[in-house]
Scaffold this motif. Structure first.
Motif, short mmCIF file in Angstrom:
data_model
loop_
_atom_site.label_atom_id
_atom_site.label_comp_id
_atom_site.label_asym_id
_atom_site.label_seq_id
_atom_site.Cartn_x
_atom_site.Cartn_y
_atom_site.Cartn_z
N MET A 1 52.55 30.91 46.92
CA MET A 1 52.50 31.62 45.64
C MET A 1 53.61 32.66 45.60
O MET A 1 53.78 33.46 46.52
CB MET A 1 51.14 32.31 45.47
CG MET A 1 51.01 33.10 44.19
SD MET A 1 49.32 33.74 43.91
CE MET A 1 49.15 34.81 45.36
N ARG A 80 48.11 35.48 29.07
CA ARG A 80 46.99 35.34 30.00
C ARG A 80 46.16 36.62 29.97
O ARG A 80 46.71 37.73 29.97
CB ARG A 80 47.47 35.12 31.44
CG ARG A 80 48.24 33.85 31.67
CD ARG A 80 47.34 32.62 31.66
NE ARG A 80 48.06 31.45 32.13
CZ ARG A 80 48.81 30.67 31.36
NH1 ARG A 80 48.96 30.97 30.08
NH2 ARG A 80 49.42 29.62 31.87
N HIS A 93 47.17 41.80 43.89
CA HIS A 93 46.75 40.45 43.50
C HIS A 93 46.11 40.54 42.12
O HIS A 93 45.09 41.23 41.93
CB HIS A 93 45.79 39.88 44.53
CG HIS A 93 46.41 39.72 45.89
ND1 HIS A 93 47.15 38.62 46.23
CD2 HIS A 93 46.42 40.56 46.96
CE1 HIS A 93 47.60 38.78 47.48
NE2 HIS A 93 47.17 39.95 47.94
N ARG A 95 44.46 38.61 38.99
CA ARG A 95 43.78 37.37 38.61
C ARG A 95 43.60 37.29 37.11
O ARG A 95 43.09 38.23 36.49
CB ARG A 95 42.43 37.26 39.33
CG ARG A 95 41.74 35.90 39.13
CD ARG A 95 40.74 35.65 40.25
NE ARG A 95 39.68 36.63 40.25
CZ ARG A 95 38.53 36.48 39.58
NH1 ARG A 95 38.31 35.40 38.85
NH2 ARG A 95 37.60 37.40 39.65
N THR A 96 44.00 36.19 36.54
CA THR A 96 43.83 35.96 35.11
C THR A 96 42.69 34.97 34.88
O THR A 96 42.04 34.53 35.82
CB THR A 96 45.12 35.40 34.47
OG1 THR A 96 45.27 34.03 34.83
CG2 THR A 96 46.34 36.19 34.91
N ASN A 97 42.48 34.61 33.62
CA ASN A 97 41.45 33.64 33.30
C ASN A 97 41.85 32.23 33.70
O ASN A 97 41.05 31.29 33.57
CB ASN A 97 41.14 33.68 31.80
CG ASN A 97 42.39 33.53 30.95
OD1 ASN A 97 43.50 33.84 31.37
ND2 ASN A 97 42.21 33.04 29.73
N LYS A 98 43.09 32.08 34.23
CA LYS A 98 43.55 30.74 34.62
C LYS A 98 44.06 30.64 36.06
O LYS A 98 43.86 29.64 36.72
CB LYS A 98 44.64 30.27 33.66
CG LYS A 98 44.14 30.03 32.24
CD LYS A 98 45.21 29.36 31.37
CE LYS A 98 44.65 29.07 29.98
NZ LYS A 98 45.65 28.39 29.12
N GLU A 99 44.74 31.70 36.54
CA GLU A 99 45.30 31.63 37.88
C GLU A 99 45.50 33.03 38.43
O GLU A 99 45.17 34.02 37.79
CB GLU A 99 46.63 30.86 37.90
CG GLU A 99 47.75 31.49 37.10
CD GLU A 99 47.87 30.90 35.72
OE1 GLU A 99 48.62 29.93 35.57
OE2 GLU A 99 47.23 31.42 34.79
N GLU A 100 46.07 33.11 39.65
CA GLU A 100 46.29 34.39 40.30
C GLU A 100 47.77 34.58 40.60
O GLU A 100 48.48 33.63 40.92
CB GLU A 100 45.48 34.47 41.60
CG GLU A 100 45.56 35.83 42.29
CD GLU A 100 44.64 35.93 43.50
OE1 GLU A 100 45.16 36.19 44.61
OE2 GLU A 100 43.42 35.75 43.33
N PHE A 101 48.23 35.83 40.47
CA PHE A 101 49.61 36.17 40.76
C PHE A 101 49.63 37.37 41.70
O PHE A 101 48.65 38.11 41.81
CB PHE A 101 50.36 36.53 39.47
CG PHE A 101 50.32 35.45 38.43
CD1 PHE A 101 51.23 34.41 38.47
CD2 PHE A 101 49.37 35.48 37.41
CE1 PHE A 101 51.21 33.41 37.51
CE2 PHE A 101 49.33 34.49 36.45
CZ PHE A 101 50.25 33.45 36.49
N SER A 102 50.75 37.59 42.36
CA SER A 102 50.88 38.75 43.24
C SER A 102 52.18 39.48 42.95
O SER A 102 53.13 38.92 42.41
CB SER A 102 50.85 38.31 44.71
OG SER A 102 51.92 37.43 45.01
#
Length: 303
Positions: A1, A80, A93, A95-102
């Motif tokens: 990621m 998002r 970290h 977290r969205t309603n669809k995926e996670e980002f850092s």
């Protein structure tokens, strides 16, 4: 990621400006927001942003977005909704309603949401005569009698918008006088179908299936009842700061994020700008300035 340098949470004008400047500074930047534009799109025109004597809110947002995308090699914009955030070993970290980002640093430009009216009938008649956006719902009341609750700039702007459709617009203001900008007050004074009722609170909203009257806490022209068909609420905003609070960010008594002149919070790597902050004066231009400061100092933090 992939780990971004900076994630900006909130995609209104302040978020877009922050992302633009972050990209300009060479930062790998991700802008996340439930919808591009934010609450400014509920306003028809913007007339107090330098360089534009009068511009539609949609056109201004498009200008901001286009400018941010001039740095598309560094800036990514995604619609998002961010639902959670945390930090581990110096990395955030998101977290969205669809995926996670850092990311290495985060900027909150989450803005504020409408403060809800809490009187009898205010929830029962929601979207049945009780509304929070004149631009959205005003056309439904062409030739009708309506009221705006509030006394600040937002209330006067709502009333002016409604005056284009409604036969009569009352502004019910709990204070002795409106505290809107003088230019908007001047416009209101020239609108023949707008009338302000000062020193008065709304005590209740009544009707059958739809709103038919409001109850005032003091008589107006000898009566505490005011017959009308819609109530538009403009009594202020509540900062959207719950995600920042999860990171240990300090809030004031109004739940606004406390920042310094660098747009820093008390939490390392966390910055904020715009209506979500404790800045006393809130305008698009001031929020943009805070966002630019946040981008600059966040870039220094990332190194």
């Amino acid at each position: 990621m992939k780990t971004y340098d900076i994630i900006v949470i909130g995609a209104g004008p302040v978020g877009l400006a922050t992302a633009m400047y972050s990209g300009r500074l060479g930062m790998e930047t991700l802008l996340l927001g439930k919808s591009i534009g934010g609450t400014i799109l509920l306003t028809e025109k913007v007339e107090n942003y330098p360089g534009f004597k009068s511009i539609s809110s949609a056109a201004l947002i498009e200008q901001f977005k286009d400018h941010a995308m001039d740095y598309k090699d560094k800036v990514k914009i995604m619609e998002r909704e961010v639902i959670d955030i945390g930090k581990q070993e110096g990395i955030f970290h998101v977290r969205t309603n669809k995926e996670e980002f850092s990311c290495k640093a985060v900027v909150f430009t989450t803005g504020a949401k409408h403060k809800e009216l809490e009187v009898s009938g205010s929830h029962e008649f929601l979207n049945k005569g009780v509304h929070y956006c004149a631009l959205c719902d005003g056309p439904l009341y062409s030739g009708k009698v309506v009221a705006v609750i509030g006394g600040g700039d937002s209330a006067v702007i709502e009333a002016l918008t409604l005056s284009k459709y409604a036969k009569k617009v009352y502004i019910v203001n709990k204070k002795a006088a409106s505290w809107a900008e003088s230019r908007n007050l001047d416009r209101m004074s020239k609108a023949k179908n707008v009338e302000i009722i000062n020193n008065t609170n709304i005590a209740g909203i009544e009707g059958d299936k739809f709103v038919s009257r409001i109850i005032l806490d003091r008589p107006y022209k000898g009566k505490k009842e005011l017959a009308l068909e819609a109530v538009f609420v403009a009594i202020g905003y509540i900062p959207i700061s719950i995600l920042a609070e999860k990171l240990g960010v300090e809030l004031n008594e109004k739940r606004q994020i406390k920042i310094n002149r660098r747009s820093e919070t008390n939490a390392p790597g966390v910055y904020a700008a715009g209506d979500v902050t404790d800045a006393e004066f809130k305008q698009i231009i001031t929020g943009v300035g805070e966002g630019v400061a946040a981008a600059f100092h966040a870039s220094k933090f990332v190194g």
